[in-house]
Design a protein around this motif. Structure first.
Motif, PDB file in Angstrom:
ATOM      1  N   LEU A 116       0.856  -1.190   0.000  1.00 13.63           N
ATOM      2  CA  LEU A 116       0.000   0.000   0.000  1.00 13.63           C
ATOM      3  C   LEU A 116       0.890   1.237   0.000  1.00 13.63           C
ATOM      4  O   LEU A 116       1.648   1.449   0.940  1.00 13.63           O
ATOM      5  N   LEU A 117       0.802   2.034  -1.040  1.00 14.72           N
ATOM      6  CA  LEU A 117       1.684   3.182  -1.209  1.00 14.72           C
ATOM      7  C   LEU A 117       1.061   4.437  -0.613  1.00 14.72           C
ATOM      8  O   LEU A 117      -0.153   4.548  -0.477  1.00 14.72           O
ATOM      9  N   CYS A 118       1.922   5.402  -0.286  1.00 10.62           N
ATOM     10  CA  CYS A 118       1.468   6.637   0.338  1.00 10.62           C
ATOM     11  C   CYS A 118       1.421   7.757  -0.698  1.00 10.62           C
ATOM     12  O   CYS A 118       2.396   7.987  -1.417  1.00 10.62           O
ATOM     13  N   GLU A 119       0.299   8.454  -0.735  1.00  9.94           N
ATOM     14  CA  GLU A 119       0.093   9.558  -1.676  1.00  9.94           C
ATOM     15  C   GLU A 119      -0.295  10.848  -0.966  1.00  9.94           C
ATOM     16  O   GLU A 119      -0.659  11.829  -1.612  1.00  9.94           O
ATOM     17  N   ASP A 120      -0.257  10.877   0.362  1.00  8.02           N
ATOM     18  CA  ASP A 120      -0.730  12.039   1.104  1.00  8.02           C
ATOM     19  C   ASP A 120       0.379  13.067   1.300  1.00  8.02           C
ATOM     20  O   ASP A 120       1.564  12.723   1.361  1.00  8.02           O
ATOM     21  N   GLY A 121      -0.028  14.338   1.493  1.00  9.28           N
ATOM     22  CA  GLY A 121       0.912  15.379   1.891  1.00  9.28           C
ATOM     23  C   GLY A 121       2.100  15.480   0.946  1.00  9.28           C
ATOM     24  O   GLY A 121       1.959  15.781  -0.241  1.00  9.28           O
ATOM     25  N   ASN A 122       3.290  15.234   1.465  1.00  5.67           N
ATOM     26  CA  ASN A 122       4.517  15.332   0.681  1.00  5.67           C
ATOM     27  C   ASN A 122       4.894  14.026  -0.009  1.00  5.67           C
ATOM     28  O   ASN A 122       5.959  13.952  -0.629  1.00  5.67           O
ATOM     29  N   TYR A 203       7.394  11.683   8.398  1.00  5.43           N
ATOM     30  CA  TYR A 203       7.946  13.002   8.713  1.00  5.43           C
ATOM     31  C   TYR A 203       7.103  13.714   9.764  1.00  5.43           C
ATOM     32  O   TYR A 203       5.948  13.374  10.008  1.00  5.43           O
ATOM     33  N   MET A 204       7.697  14.733  10.386  1.00  9.58           N
ATOM     34  CA  MET A 204       7.036  15.428  11.480  1.00  9.58           C
ATOM     35  C   MET A 204       6.157  16.566  10.979  1.00  9.58           C
ATOM     36  O   MET A 204       6.411  17.184   9.949  1.00  9.58           O
ATOM     37  N   GLU A 205       5.082  16.784  11.697  1.00 13.71           N
ATOM     38  CA  GLU A 205       4.290  18.003  11.660  1.00 13.71           C
ATOM     39  C   GLU A 205       3.991  18.363  13.103  1.00 13.71           C
ATOM     40  O   GLU A 205       3.898  17.476  13.958  1.00 13.71           O
ATOM     41  N   LEU A 206       3.835  19.632  13.362  1.00 14.24           N
ATOM     42  CA  LEU A 206       3.580  20.053  14.737  1.00 14.24           C
ATOM     43  C   LEU A 206       2.341  19.367  15.283  1.00 14.24           C
ATOM     44  O   LEU A 206       1.320  19.242  14.610  1.00 14.24           O
ATOM     45  N   ARG A 207       2.457  18.907  16.515  1.00 16.96           N
ATOM     46  CA  ARG A 207       1.339  18.309  17.250  1.00 16.96           C
ATOM     47  C   ARG A 207       0.877  16.981  16.654  1.00 16.96           C
ATOM     48  O   ARG A 207      -0.255  16.565  16.874  1.00 16.96           O
ATOM     49  N   LYS A 208       1.735  16.274  15.935  1.00 13.83           N
ATOM     50  CA  LYS A 208       1.305  15.035  15.281  1.00 13.83           C
ATOM     51  C   LYS A 208       2.054  13.794  15.767  1.00 13.83           C
ATOM     52  O   LYS A 208       1.818  12.708  15.250  1.00 13.83           O
ATOM     53  N   ALA A 209       2.945  13.912  16.741  1.00 12.88           N
ATOM     54  CA  ALA A 209       3.724  12.750  17.162  1.00 12.88           C
ATOM     55  C   ALA A 209       2.834  11.651  17.730  1.00 12.88           C
ATOM     56  O   ALA A 209       3.146  10.461  17.607  1.00 12.88           O
ATOM     57  N   TYR A 210       1.713  12.038  18.333  1.00 14.43           N
ATOM     58  CA  TYR A 210       0.847  11.047  18.974  1.00 14.43           C
ATOM     59  C   TYR A 210       0.214  10.097  17.957  1.00 14.43           C
ATOM     60  O   TYR A 210      -0.160   8.965  18.303  1.00 14.43           O
ATOM     61  N   VAL A 211       0.082  10.546  16.704  1.00 14.06           N
ATOM     62  CA  VAL A 211      -0.616   9.738  15.704  1.00 14.06           C
ATOM     63  C   VAL A 211       0.090   8.405  15.501  1.00 14.06           C
ATOM     64  O   VAL A 211      -0.527   7.331  15.572  1.00 14.06           O
ATOM     65  N   PHE A 242      12.301  13.890   8.927  1.00 15.42           N
ATOM     66  CA  PHE A 242      11.903  12.626   9.539  1.00 15.42           C
ATOM     67  C   PHE A 242      12.274  12.686  11.013  1.00 15.42           C
ATOM     68  O   PHE A 242      13.413  12.994  11.362  1.00 15.42           O
ATOM     69  N   ASN A 243      11.324  12.386  11.861  1.00 18.52           N
ATOM     70  CA  ASN A 243      11.521  12.734  13.277  1.00 18.52           C
ATOM     71  C   ASN A 243      11.706  11.548  14.209  1.00 18.52           C
ATOM     72  O   ASN A 243      11.403  11.634  15.397  1.00 18.52           O
ATOM     73  N   GLY A 244      12.225  10.435  13.705  1.00 21.12           N
ATOM     74  CA  GLY A 244      12.561   9.351  14.625  1.00 21.12           C
ATOM     75  C   GLY A 244      11.341   8.753  15.302  1.00 21.12           C
ATOM     76  O   GLY A 244      10.400   8.303  14.665  1.00 21.12           O
ATOM     77  N   HIS A 658       9.194  21.852   6.791  1.00 21.64           N
ATOM     78  CA  HIS A 658       7.762  21.565   6.775  1.00 21.64           C
ATOM     79  C   HIS A 658       7.277  21.210   8.174  1.00 21.64           C
ATOM     80  O   HIS A 658       7.754  20.261   8.784  1.00 21.64           O
ATOM     81  N   ALA A 659       6.319  21.993   8.680  1.00 18.02           N
ATOM     82  CA  ALA A 659       5.820  21.741  10.030  1.00 18.02           C
ATOM     83  C   ALA A 659       4.320  21.909  10.162  1.00 18.02           C
ATOM     84  O   ALA A 659       3.747  21.482  11.155  1.00 18.02           O
ATOM     85  N   GLU A 660       3.680  22.523   9.174  1.00 23.92           N
ATOM     86  CA  GLU A 660       2.268  22.882   9.318  1.00 23.92           C
ATOM     87  C   GLU A 660       1.438  22.264   8.199  1.00 23.92           C
ATOM     88  O   GLU A 660       1.844  22.254   7.037  1.00 23.92           O
ATOM     89  N   THR A 661       0.260  21.772   8.555  1.00 22.48           N
ATOM     90  CA  THR A 661      -0.581  21.075   7.580  1.00 22.48           C
ATOM     91  C   THR A 661      -1.143  22.000   6.512  1.00 22.48           C
ATOM     92  O   THR A 661      -1.585  21.520   5.478  1.00 22.48           O
ATOM     93  N   TYR A 662      -1.159  23.309   6.754  1.00 20.15           N
ATOM     94  CA  TYR A 662      -1.700  24.197   5.725  1.00 20.15           C
ATOM     95  C   TYR A 662      -0.605  24.962   4.977  1.00 20.15           C
ATOM     96  O   TYR A 662      -0.847  26.025   4.414  1.00 20.15           O
ATOM     97  N   SER A 663       0.597  24.420   4.948  1.00 16.96           N
ATOM     98  CA  SER A 663       1.689  25.050   4.204  1.00 16.96           C
ATOM     99  C   SER A 663       1.281  25.275   2.744  1.00 16.96           C
ATOM    100  O   SER A 663       0.758  24.372   2.096  1.00 16.96           O
ATOM    101  N   PRO A 664       1.522  26.484   2.209  1.00 22.15           N
ATOM    102  CA  PRO A 664       1.189  26.758   0.799  1.00 22.15           C
ATOM    103  C   PRO A 664       2.342  26.495  -0.154  1.00 22.15           C
ATOM    104  O   PRO A 664       2.318  26.975  -1.281  1.00 22.15           O
ATOM    105  N   ASP A 665       3.352  25.771   0.268  1.00 22.66           N
ATOM    106  CA  ASP A 665       4.542  25.525  -0.528  1.00 22.66           C
ATOM    107  C   ASP A 665       4.159  24.916  -1.878  1.00 22.66           C
ATOM    108  O   ASP A 665       3.710  23.782  -1.969  1.00 22.66           O
TER     109      ASP A 665
END
Length: 732
Positions: A116-122, A203-211, A242-244, A658-665
């Motif tokens: 199952l491949l990943c296509e979300d976010g980055n 990879y990390m996003e703020l407030r997402k380590a718990y996921v 990538f946040n370990g 990259h740290a925020e889910t609404y980044s306009p990059d």
């Protein structure tokens, strides 16, 4: 009969296409795992070549060199008598797969492709790889001759199978398979697989380590077993970090974990597991046992090897531990600093140059560099030889050892206050105070002469003299004069970055740091190719609100009293003339919206996929306590006009952490057009019709008394008009 096994999960800071470095880090992790008593070692996703190879995955060289690295692992005495799996790309029947390769004592046991491949976010995995779709099936993979010469194997199984040792059974998931609703760990556990390993590139996003932690725990809570999660760490040559957080879970509890952020490249954690605990846990869940009895079996690769020992009574089982999460302020302190460290030591440059304005954004960037220096000093004090080697290499001083973070910061960070006649003494003083407290090599300059020279060229060519609005100029003149200052700061930043180490008697150059936050990028509140244009930007994915909270935290964390005054000052670009020496221009006034509103617009636009009408429908309720429907409509329309006008700026946005889910990059994360119709005629008409309907309904309810049924009928939701095409509702 043995019942206790010690397993190792690995966190590696790999680098795309750094085959030699990646090999050495893998070998180091295997050696450390062996010294810790583990007989099974697993590692992160695509650890041999690096996760972020991207279109290099199309190149045959990438596969050749990956096999060459695997050949070195197979031959290495470090790998003897240990069951190991590594991540690498494999081409099978002219299809590219993201795989785990398991081997033992110079024999490849199984190649397990990602299903199952990943296509979300980055993530864009299907651009290069295909998912293995043949469930519970294997095929013969013909090995390269260089591998056959070592293993004496011509073919090995590739596919959806598990490895059966003499005492247990091991299965595999790869990253996205843990997140997917039909995760493979469920059928694997039902087939008696007791240890499931997952090589990941998360990879990390703020407030997402718990996921990730919650997913790993739940993977073993419902059906028991041990789950081994190995993750990458570092920037790997990309915007993401990538946040370990590698960990081991048993029967719903975390029993071992690694760090989220750290400077060392190799981290190995182990856990000792009692296999009988897994079997007991599973048999007590009767519904699971009934389901398992009819579960289709996986192909088993049998191996004459045991992870346990008949005399394992001396081993202590790893007990459950409580996961302590970092606060968002701590994540901002550590994550971007580690990302900058990776970028600096791999770029071959000698440090950073930062235009320091004395505002929240550039101050946050400076504090993140100081955090990096603090982490470097801490790591060196703990004996991290690689960190010390990298510092000496960057500074071209083979006998150097940093004495404290301020002293190191003075060598690695050059800051400059670039003043014009529109700059205030207050911001100049704040920049100077901060620089002295973190130790950066700081100096102020005046750029009015350069500004006057550029204006002079324009006047000589046209005969016109542009004026600020305060001096009678029109908005176009006013904006042009602001942009001249901003763009000249970028030109001067690169001049000083290239030559300041020459001035200081050191070789090399400096990386220019940007300091534009994610909200300003979203709104386009920046000058294209101004001092927001830089080599890298550690705060480009962080909101203004979070940056303020970070500075409040950093004030006490790093003992920086100057941050109090910086936090109290209103954000300003200082590009328009002062009035009696005082600032009259503020960011929020210029933007026509607050930073808090910008964050909300950003999350609705990106994470909730709202267009103008959908955004209005959500905000008209959530902002009902502070805005009328008409006011909400005007705010939404103003945002989308500004967003459309400035979207083109995202095509040249400085590569940002990259740290925020609404980044306009625009380059990686936010694949939307950069050229829009500014007026949004159809969408804005829909909003106007909805406001009119709400106003009409509100007026009607105040003019007459109705029962609850009549009220319900008279205030039919605008969405229902939209759905049925009612002309009284909105245009369709």
């Amino acid at each position: 009969m043995g019942r206790k096994v010690t397993v190792a999960v690995t966190t590696l800071n790999q680098w795309a296409l750094d085959f030699e470095g990646n090999l050495n880090r893998i070998l180091q992790s295997i050696q450390e795992a062996k010294e810790l008593g583990a007989l099974y070692r697993t590692g992160p996703e695509l650890e041999i070549c690096g996760y972020s190879c991207e279109d290099h995955f199309y190149e045959p060289d990438t596969y050749l060199h990956s096999w060459q690295v695997l050949a070195e692992l197979l031959k290495s005495p470090t790998c003897k008598d240990m069951l190991i799996d590594v991540g690498m790309p494999v081409q099978h029947r002219n299809v590219l797969y993201n795989c785990r390769v398991a081997f033992l004592n110079k024999k490849i046991l199984l190649i397990r492709p990602k299903m199952l491949l990943c296509e979300d976010g980055n993530y864009r995995e299907s651009r290069w790889f295909s998912g293995w779709t043949k469930e519970r099936q294997t095929e013969e993979y013909y090995l390269p001759r260089m591998i056959t010469a070592i293993t004496e194997q011509t073919t090995v199984p590739i596919g959806d199978a598990v490895i059966a040792t003499k005492d247990t059974c091991i299965g595999f998931e790869i990253c996205e398979e843990l997140w997917n609703p039909q995760s493979r760990h469920i059928p694997l556990s039902l087939d008696g697989v007791e240890i499931i390993s997952n090589g990941s590139g998360s990879y990390m996003e703020l407030r997402k380590a718990y996921v990730t932690v919650d997913l790993v725990k739940s993977a073993t809570f419902k059906s028991g077993g041990a789950y081994l999660f190995s993750n990458l760490r570092g920037c790997d040559g990309q915007r993401i970090y990538f946040n370990g957080c590698s960990c081991v879970a048993v029967n719903g509890d975390i029993v071992s974990r690694g760090q989220q952020f750290a400077l060392h490249d190799v981290e190995v954690i182990t856990a000792t597991i009692d296999l009988e605990d897994i079997r007991s846990y599973r048999t007590k869940i009767r519904s699971r046992s009934h389901l398992a009895a009819s579960n289709p079996p996986f192909p088993r690769i049998t191996v004459d090897f045991a992870l346990s020992d008949d005399e394992d009574v001396h081993l202590t089982i790893s007990p459950p531990i409580e996961w302590q999460y970092l606060t968002p302020e701590e994540e901002i302190e550590l994550g971007p600093a580690c990302w900058l460290w990776d970028y600096l030591r791999r770029s071959g440059q000698g440090g950073f140059f930062l235009p320091l304005s004395g505002g929240v954004d550039s101050t946050s960037t400076a504090c993140i560099v100081f955090s990096m220096c603090t982490q470097i000093c801490d790591a060196i004090q703990k004996g991290e030889s690689q960190v010390l080697y990298d510092v000496r290499k960057i500074l071209c001083q083979s006998d150097y050892t940093p004495s404290d973070p301020m002293e190191l910061c003075n060598r690695l960070l050059v800051t400059c206050y670039m003043a014009t006649e529109n700059s205030s003494q207050e911001t100049k003083q704040r920049a100077s105070q901060l620089a002295s407290q973190i130790g950066s090599y700081h100096f102020p300059i005046l750029i009015d002469a350069a500004v006057s020279a550029v204006i002079g060229i324009f006047t000589a060519a046209t005969g016109f003299i542009p004026k600020f609005r305060a001096n009678g100029g029109c908005p176009r003149q006013n904006l042009a004069l602001q942009n001249i200052q901003a763009r000249l700061r970028m030109v001067l930043s690169y001049l000083f970055a290239q030559l300041m180490l020459w001035v200081r008697g050191r070789p090399g150059g400096l990386l220019v740091l940007g300091s534009s936050n994610v909200d300003e990028a979203l709104r386009g509140y920046m000058t294209k190719y101004d001092c927001s244009s830089a080599d890298v930007n550690p705060i480009g994915g962080i909101s203004k609100t979070d940056l303020k909270a970070f500075l409040q935290y950093a004030k006490n964390r790093f003992f920086l009293p100057s941050l109090s005054e910086i936090l109290q000052a209103p954000p300003t670009a200082e590009l328009e003339p002062l009035t009696d020496g005082q600032i009259t221009q503020t960011d929020e006034q210029d933007m026509g919206m607050t930073y808090a509103e910008l964050s909300e617009f950003g999350r609705l636009r990106k994470t909730q996929n709202c267009g103008p009408y959908s955004m209005f429908q959500k905000l008209v309720h959530s902002w009902s306590d502070k805005c009328t429907p008409h006011e909400v409509a005007e705010k939404v329309k103003h945002f989308f006009r500004c967003y459309a006008i400035n979207r083109h700026k995202m095509t040249v946005l400085t590569p940002s952490y990259h740290a925020e889910t609404y980044s306009p990059d625009d380059n990686r994360f936010d694949h939307r057009p950069f050229l829009y119709r500014v007026h949004w005629n159809w969408q804005f008409k829909a909003i106007d019709d909805a406001v009119a309907q709400m106003t009409k309904d509100k007026r009607g309810s105040s003019d007459r008394q109705v029962d609850s049924n009549q009220l319900s009928a008279s205030t039919t939701n605008v969405n229902s008009h939209f759905m049925r095409g009612d002309r009284k509702g909105v245009l369709i």
